[in-house]
Design an enzyme around this catalytic site. Structure first.
Site, short mmCIF file in Angstrom:
data_model
loop_
_atom_site.label_atom_id
_atom_site.label_comp_id
_atom_site.label_asym_id
_atom_site.label_seq_id
_atom_site.Cartn_x
_atom_site.Cartn_y
_atom_site.Cartn_z
N ASN A 99 0.87 -1.18 0.00
CA ASN A 99 0.00 0.00 0.00
C ASN A 99 0.91 1.23 0.00
O ASN A 99 1.42 1.64 1.03
CB ASN A 99 -0.89 -0.03 1.25
N ARG A 132 -2.66 -2.10 -3.31
CA ARG A 132 -3.81 -1.23 -3.13
C ARG A 132 -3.63 -0.06 -4.11
O ARG A 132 -2.61 0.63 -4.08
CB ARG A 132 -3.86 -0.69 -1.70
N HIS A 149 -12.35 3.82 0.19
CA HIS A 149 -12.42 2.87 1.32
C HIS A 149 -13.22 1.63 0.93
O HIS A 149 -13.75 0.93 1.80
CB HIS A 149 -13.12 3.50 2.55
N LEU A 158 -14.51 5.09 10.14
CA LEU A 158 -14.08 6.33 10.80
C LEU A 158 -12.62 6.20 11.24
O LEU A 158 -12.32 5.53 12.24
CB LEU A 158 -14.96 6.62 12.02
N ASN A 187 -8.60 8.36 10.16
CA ASN A 187 -8.17 9.70 9.79
C ASN A 187 -8.97 10.20 8.60
O ASN A 187 -9.39 11.34 8.53
CB ASN A 187 -6.68 9.69 9.45
N GLY A 188 -9.18 9.28 7.62
CA GLY A 188 -10.18 9.54 6.57
C GLY A 188 -11.48 8.86 7.02
O GLY A 188 -11.42 7.83 7.69
N ARG A 204 -9.65 16.85 6.85
CA ARG A 204 -10.45 17.26 5.68
C ARG A 204 -11.79 17.82 6.15
O ARG A 204 -12.38 17.30 7.11
CB ARG A 204 -10.72 16.08 4.74
N ASP A 217 -6.28 14.20 15.87
CA ASP A 217 -6.30 12.88 16.48
C ASP A 217 -7.46 12.79 17.49
O ASP A 217 -7.50 13.52 18.48
CB ASP A 217 -4.96 12.64 17.19
N ARG A 252 -8.24 10.61 19.69
CA ARG A 252 -7.85 10.24 21.06
C ARG A 252 -7.43 11.47 21.86
O ARG A 252 -7.87 11.68 22.99
CB ARG A 252 -6.67 9.28 20.99
N GLY A 307 -10.02 3.28 12.90
CA GLY A 307 -9.42 3.55 14.21
C GLY A 307 -10.40 4.16 15.21
O GLY A 307 -10.43 3.78 16.39
N GLU A 323 -13.61 1.69 15.70
CA GLU A 323 -13.30 0.48 16.46
C GLU A 323 -12.98 0.77 17.93
O GLU A 323 -13.08 -0.12 18.78
CB GLU A 323 -12.10 -0.25 15.83
N ASN A 324 -12.57 2.01 18.21
CA ASN A 324 -12.04 2.28 19.56
C ASN A 324 -12.75 3.35 20.37
O ASN A 324 -12.64 3.35 21.60
CB ASN A 324 -10.56 2.68 19.45
N GLU A 332 -8.09 -4.46 5.52
CA GLU A 332 -7.97 -4.26 4.07
C GLU A 332 -6.86 -5.12 3.47
O GLU A 332 -6.99 -5.62 2.35
CB GLU A 332 -7.71 -2.77 3.77
#
Ligand code: AMP
Length: 423
Positions: free
Chosen positions: A20, A105, A194, A223, A225-226, A255, A297, A299, A349, A352-353, A403
């Site tokens: 990738n 990819r 995606h 969901l 960073n992109g 973005r 970020d 988090r 990211g 899932e979190n 992916e």
């Protein structure tokens, strides 16, 4: 890393090298398509800058401990050097003979590619031509393909396009309200991205429901960073939030997502922005980063939001609140594409979190009968997955995306069906 197996114990086993290549990074994994086992993986990042680095993870069979190696190459170095380092590592670990193909990819396949595609000179030329639609991504993908063709001259190379899964979108979803000639003569339409991730999590949800994918109606929210939301009808993508470029749709890390196009004229005509400055503003300085003036970020923003003594706590809360409202609005809008809905998937990211983001999004989807179970939502993070809704709600699944595995599996399937490689 999950499922990373002892590398040197696996040399006789066939594997796909997944590449990738981004504009300044190369992510790579060596995956056994049948089992999904990752033999080796890594990331080269900040390429061509003084911070360039490359990290490789693998197991050796002596004590079955995962090894993480950071290369001692002197920065800056480029994609070709990073890939050469990978090849040397594969040789050193005696893994080269296990590789039967390379799966790449590729970000933009335009309307040309709806399926995994064996790369030949014509395909490469088409990917190059499509760089006009993805100027940051497709040229980097070509660098990866060229480097791998040089390093593995005899192996088949397969392109898996990020846009491919969305080629099933109907005209009403992919056309903009622009003069039709712009589509007919210049390919200006919505493509979506995606795709590999949305396809993978939809498949996983189908398995959780014990239903064939072709009978599943789902909305998936990737969901990271992109960010993008996709609506899947009878197993096929029928609409998605990203458009001709990944800038359209929901707000993301840096973005803006959807804005009134009139803002661009205002920025240029009234505020003296150049087109390059507008591009940077919308792609790199907006979204969570732009609204919070702190970080892209999630988090970091959650931590600051919860720390009420932090001077930017209110601004972090604002950024996350706008982010979640825009995601919820996008999910709700896709009910227009369906007459039945089996459930909602969170992945990437953040999906899932972040139990906070999931709760905030789903709180705004009561009309679609989505209601989260607080305990299940809190417990489903850091690699765990499952339905986090209450019993009377439609299901809301958290599903880790993979992916790389899709790229390995689809490359292997293509080779098997073409008999181009023996697996
Ligand atoms: P990705 O692009 O899929 O790697 O996702 C990156 C995003 O996931 C970043 O915004 C991270 O802050 C976010 N993320 C990762 N772990 C967490 C977490 N535990 N809580 C909230 N956000 C997270």
């Amino acid at each position: 890393m999950s499922k990373q197996k002892s590398a040197s114990a696996q040399t006789s086993v066939t594997a796909i090298l997944v590449i990738n290549c981004g504009s300044s990074s190369v992510k790579f994994s060596l995956i056994q398509p049948r089992s999904g086992t990752t033999l080796l993986s890594g990331l080269a990042e900040c390429l061509t800058t003084p911070q360039a680095s490359i990290k490789v993870r693998y197991n050796v069979d002596i004590d079955n401990q995962e090894q993480v190696e950071t290369s001692t190459l002197v920065a800056p170095f480029d994609h070709q050097v990073a890939l050469n380092t990978l090849v040397n590592k594969l040789v050193q670990l005696n893994l080269v003979d296990s590789i039967v193909a390379i799966g790449h990819r590729v970000v933009h396949g335009g309307e040309h590619y709806a399926q995994p595609t064996l790369i030949n000179t014509t395909v490469k030329k088409t990917i190059e031509k499509l760089a006009k639609l993805a100027p940051l991504h497709n040229p980097a993908n070509i660098i990866g393909i060229n480097a791998c063709q040089q390093a593995f001259a005899t192996l088949p190379q397969v392109a898996i396009f990020d846009t491919a899964f969305h080629q099933s979108m109907p005209e009403k979803a992919y056309l903009y309200g622009l003069p039709i000639k712009l589509y007919q003569e210049h390919s200006i339409r919505r493509y979506g991205f995606h795709g590999t991730s949305h396809y993978f999590v939809a498949n996983q949800a189908a398995k959780l429901m014990s239903k064939p994918l072709e009978q599943c109606n789902l909305i998936s929210a990737h969901l990271g960073n992109g960010c993008s939301v996709t609506v899947i009808k009878n197993g096929q993508s029928v609409d998605t939030s990203m458009g001709m470029t990944p800038l359209e749709g929901i707000m993301m890390g840096t973005r803006s997502g959807d804005i009134d196009a009139g803002i661009i004229f205002h920025l240029v005509e009234q505020l003296g922005f150049s087109i390059e400055q507008v591009d940077t503003l919308l792609n790199k300085k907006s979204g969570l980063f732009g609204l919070s003036e702190l970080s892209n970020d999630c988090r970091t923003l959650e931590t600051v939001m919860l720390d009420k003594s932090h001077p930017q706590s209110a601004q972090a809360t604002l950024a996350l609140t706008v982010f979640c409202y825009r995601i919820a609005k996008s999910i709700a809008s896709f009910s227009a594409s369906l007459s039945e809905l089996d459930g909602l998937i969170f992945t990437g990211g953040i999906g899932e979190n972040s139990s906070w983001v999931r709760q905030e999004v789903v709180n705004q989807l009561g009309l679609l009968n989505f209601h989260l179970c607080e305990e299940k939502n809190q417990a489903t993070r850091f690699g765990s997955s499952g339905d986090i809704a209450i019993n009377t709600s439609r299901p809301c699944w958290v599903i880790g995306t993979n992916e790389e595995w899709v790229i390995a599996e689809q490359s292997a399937q293509l080779l098997t069906s073409n008999s181009a490689g023996k697996l």
